[in-house]
Design a protein around this motif. Structure first.
Motif, short mmCIF file in Angstrom:
data_model
loop_
_atom_site.label_atom_id
_atom_site.label_comp_id
_atom_site.label_asym_id
_atom_site.label_seq_id
_atom_site.Cartn_x
_atom_site.Cartn_y
_atom_site.Cartn_z
N ASN A 1 -13.93 -61.16 38.63
CA ASN A 1 -13.54 -62.59 38.62
C ASN A 1 -12.12 -62.79 39.13
OD1 ASN A 1 -16.01 -63.40 37.14
ND2 ASN A 1 -15.08 -62.18 35.50
N VAL B 1 -7.62 -52.05 40.22
CA VAL B 1 -8.94 -52.12 39.56
C VAL B 1 -8.75 -52.81 38.22
CG1 VAL B 1 -10.89 -50.80 38.67
CG2 VAL B 1 -9.72 -50.05 40.76
N MET C 1 2.69 -47.95 29.54
CA MET C 1 2.33 -48.76 28.37
C MET C 1 3.15 -50.04 28.38
SD MET C 1 0.66 -48.65 25.46
CE MET C 1 0.59 -49.90 24.22
N PRO C 2 2.54 -51.14 28.85
CA PRO C 2 3.26 -52.42 28.78
C PRO C 2 3.10 -53.02 27.38
CG PRO C 2 1.21 -52.65 30.03
CD PRO C 2 1.21 -51.28 29.43
N VAL D 1 -10.34 -54.82 43.00
CA VAL D 1 -11.69 -54.64 42.46
C VAL D 1 -11.71 -55.33 41.11
CG1 VAL D 1 -13.45 -52.97 41.76
CG2 VAL D 1 -11.85 -52.39 43.59
N ALA E 1 -15.70 -48.21 35.64
CA ALA E 1 -14.93 -48.54 36.85
C ALA E 1 -14.59 -47.30 37.68
CB ALA E 1 -13.65 -49.27 36.45
N VAL F 1 -8.00 -51.98 33.87
CA VAL F 1 -9.17 -52.42 33.08
C VAL F 1 -8.94 -52.00 31.63
CG1 VAL F 1 -10.89 -52.38 34.93
CG2 VAL F 1 -10.41 -50.27 33.65
N LYS F 2 -9.75 -52.52 30.72
CA LYS F 2 -9.68 -52.09 29.32
C LYS F 2 -10.11 -50.62 29.25
CE LYS F 2 -9.40 -56.16 26.92
NZ LYS F 2 -8.05 -56.67 26.72
N PRO F 3 -9.54 -49.85 28.32
CA PRO F 3 -9.91 -48.43 28.23
C PRO F 3 -11.42 -48.22 28.11
CG PRO F 3 -8.06 -48.92 26.78
CD PRO F 3 -8.51 -50.23 27.34
N LYS G 1 2.88 -60.56 29.88
CA LYS G 1 2.11 -61.68 30.44
C LYS G 1 3.01 -62.75 31.02
CE LYS G 1 -1.95 -61.39 27.52
NZ LYS G 1 -2.87 -62.10 26.64
N ILE H 1 -2.39 -48.45 33.30
CA ILE H 1 -1.73 -49.15 32.18
C ILE H 1 -2.66 -49.20 30.97
CG2 ILE H 1 -0.25 -50.54 33.71
CD1 ILE H 1 -2.07 -52.96 32.90
N MET H 2 -3.73 -48.40 30.98
CA MET H 2 -4.68 -48.41 29.87
C MET H 2 -4.05 -47.78 28.63
SD MET H 2 -8.26 -47.29 31.67
CE MET H 2 -7.60 -45.79 32.38
N1 LIG Z 1 -2.73 -57.16 26.88
C1 LIG Z 1 -1.80 -56.37 26.33
O1 LIG Z 1 -0.95 -56.79 25.55
C2 LIG Z 1 -1.73 -54.91 26.70
C3 LIG Z 1 -0.69 -54.14 26.20
C4 LIG Z 1 -0.64 -52.80 26.57
C5 LIG Z 1 -1.60 -52.26 27.38
N2 LIG Z 1 -2.61 -53.05 27.85
C6 LIG Z 1 -3.62 -52.44 28.68
O2 LIG Z 1 -3.78 -53.16 29.87
C7 LIG Z 1 -5.12 -53.04 30.31
C8 LIG Z 1 -5.60 -54.41 30.76
O3 LIG Z 1 -5.52 -55.29 29.64
P1 LIG Z 1 -5.72 -56.85 29.85
O4 LIG Z 1 -5.20 -57.50 28.62
O5 LIG Z 1 -5.21 -57.26 31.19
O6 LIG Z 1 -7.32 -56.90 29.88
P2 LIG Z 1 -8.25 -58.02 30.57
O7 LIG Z 1 -7.55 -59.34 30.61
O8 LIG Z 1 -9.58 -57.94 29.89
O9 LIG Z 1 -8.37 -57.49 32.08
C9 LIG Z 1 -9.26 -56.51 32.47
C10 LIG Z 1 -10.00 -57.04 33.68
O10 LIG Z 1 -10.84 -56.00 34.21
C11 LIG Z 1 -12.06 -56.62 34.63
N3 LIG Z 1 -13.14 -55.62 34.72
C12 LIG Z 1 -14.08 -55.30 33.80
N4 LIG Z 1 -14.88 -54.32 34.28
C13 LIG Z 1 -14.43 -54.01 35.51
C14 LIG Z 1 -14.82 -53.06 36.49
N5 LIG Z 1 -15.84 -52.21 36.28
N6 LIG Z 1 -14.13 -53.00 37.65
C15 LIG Z 1 -13.08 -53.82 37.87
N7 LIG Z 1 -12.64 -54.74 36.96
C16 LIG Z 1 -13.32 -54.83 35.80
C17 LIG Z 1 -12.30 -57.64 33.55
O11 LIG Z 1 -13.26 -58.58 33.99
P3 LIG Z 1 -14.18 -59.30 32.86
O12 LIG Z 1 -13.26 -60.09 32.01
O13 LIG Z 1 -15.12 -60.11 33.68
O14 LIG Z 1 -14.85 -58.18 32.10
C18 LIG Z 1 -10.92 -58.22 33.37
O15 LIG Z 1 -10.65 -59.27 34.26
C19 LIG Z 1 -5.92 -52.46 29.16
O16 LIG Z 1 -6.31 -51.15 29.48
C20 LIG Z 1 -4.98 -52.46 28.00
O17 LIG Z 1 -5.13 -51.29 27.19
C21 LIG Z 1 -2.70 -54.36 27.53
#
Ligand SMILES: NC(=O)c1ccc[n+]([C@@H]2O[C@H](COP(=O)([O-])OP(=O)(O)OC[C@H]3O[C@@H](n4cnc5c(N)ncnc54)[C@H](OP(=O)(O)O)[C@@H]3O)[C@@H](O)[C@H]2O)c1
Length: 273
Positions: free
Chosen positions: A43, A12, A121-122, A40, A82, A74-76, A127, A99-100
């Protein structure tokens, strides 16, 4: 990544982190084994879907129900939106891998009606598959859950089990926020070089390449940071002159101690809200 033993997985959220996971899983399926994956994501990248089909993964089977592992990426702040879609993948045997950042195991278990929950926690280099992911598993998780979860997290980089959930605040302060400290190091090193006479662009290139190269060397040799530092520090030399300043009583050690402590405290405070 090693071959996957044909688990059923629902993902998801397949954005930046979820997408990196899928790219790794594609490689794992290519090596053998198998994967049945439901995604799920509003995009989902069609190229990833195509690649999954090409390697022989079963993608988005009709009427998918409970899976072996439900991955929440998904974002927290999007989690509550979701939750309903995610619940249909949860059965008695399902392990939830989240991983939220900052969402506790309790909340995930309650909202999804699951007992077996892994909170991971990544960090940002995930990436490009060069991150480090720390995880903690709820007591209901089995050894097989942990093994499968570790395998599923491998595309993000190295994986580290953590003994207790309260330590996730420290993990957040060290590896979660840590890449920003390293970027700052490159910035202030460049600023210092500029003050010593280099032009801004050259200073920035030298500083960034130095930080990146030192990190790559550490990764490739797997030598402890302290051993590598000693190797480049000749007695009475230039590096030692700088390290005498950095290692002084008001140098980098106490400064980072305060910085990590502040980040861990902020993580604890955010967790209480
Ligand atoms: N990036 C980092 O460095 C990092 C580090 C540690 C932890 N994390 C954790 O990793 C998680 C993901 O981060 P990310 O950077 O991959 O975020 P992201 O790129 O925004 O990915 C989240 C995806 O979920 C989609 N989404 C939104 N609403 C949804 C729904 N209801 N059902 C299914 N999918 C949905 C989003 O689509 P839209 O874009 O269309 O809304 C987006 O493609 C987060 O919880 C974050 O806390 C990230």
């Amino acid at each position: 990544m090693s071959a996957l033993d044909a688990p059923t997985v629902a993902l998801v959220g397949a954005g930046s982190m979820g997408g990196a996971l899928v790219r790794g899983w594609i490689e794992a399926v290519r090596k053998g084994g198998g994967l049945t994956l439901t995604v799920v994501e509003p995009n989902f990248d069609p190229a990833l879907e195509q690649a999954l089909e090409t390697v022989g993964a079963v993608i988005n089977p009709p009427d998918a129900g409970p899976v072996d592992v439900l991955v929440i990426a998904v974002k927290p702040q999007t989690f509550s939106a979701a939750t309903e879609a995610a619940r249909r993948f949860v059965g008695e045997q399902t392990c939830v891998l989240s991983i939220m950042a900052g969402v506790p195991i309790d909340a995930i278990a309650r909202d999804l009606g699951a007992q077996r929950v892994v909170r991971a926690m990544p960090n940002l280099p995930a990436k490009i598959g060069r991150g480090v992911t720390a995880y903690v598993a709820s007591s209901a998780c089995t050894a097989e859950d942990r093994q499968l979860v570790e395998q599923l997290l491998e595309p993000l980089g190295s994986v580290e089990p953590i003994a207790a959930e309260r330590l996730m605040d420290v993990v957040t302060a060290v590896s979660g926020s840590g890449p920003a400290y390293v970027f700052l190091l490159a910035e202030v090193l460049a600023a210092a070089a500029e003050q010593e006479g280099l032009d801004r662009e050259t200073a920035a290139r030298l500083a960034s390449a130095t930080v990146a190269g030192a990190g790559a060397l550490m990764l490739e040799t797997m030598e402890p940071a302290g051993a590598l530092r000693k190797q480049v520090t000749s007695p009475g030399g230039t590096t030692e002159a700088a390290l005498d300043v950095l290692a002084s009583s008001d140098g980098l050690g106490p400064l980072l101690r305060r910085a990590v402590s502040a980040a861990a405290q902020r993580s604890r405070d955010l967790g209480k809200r």
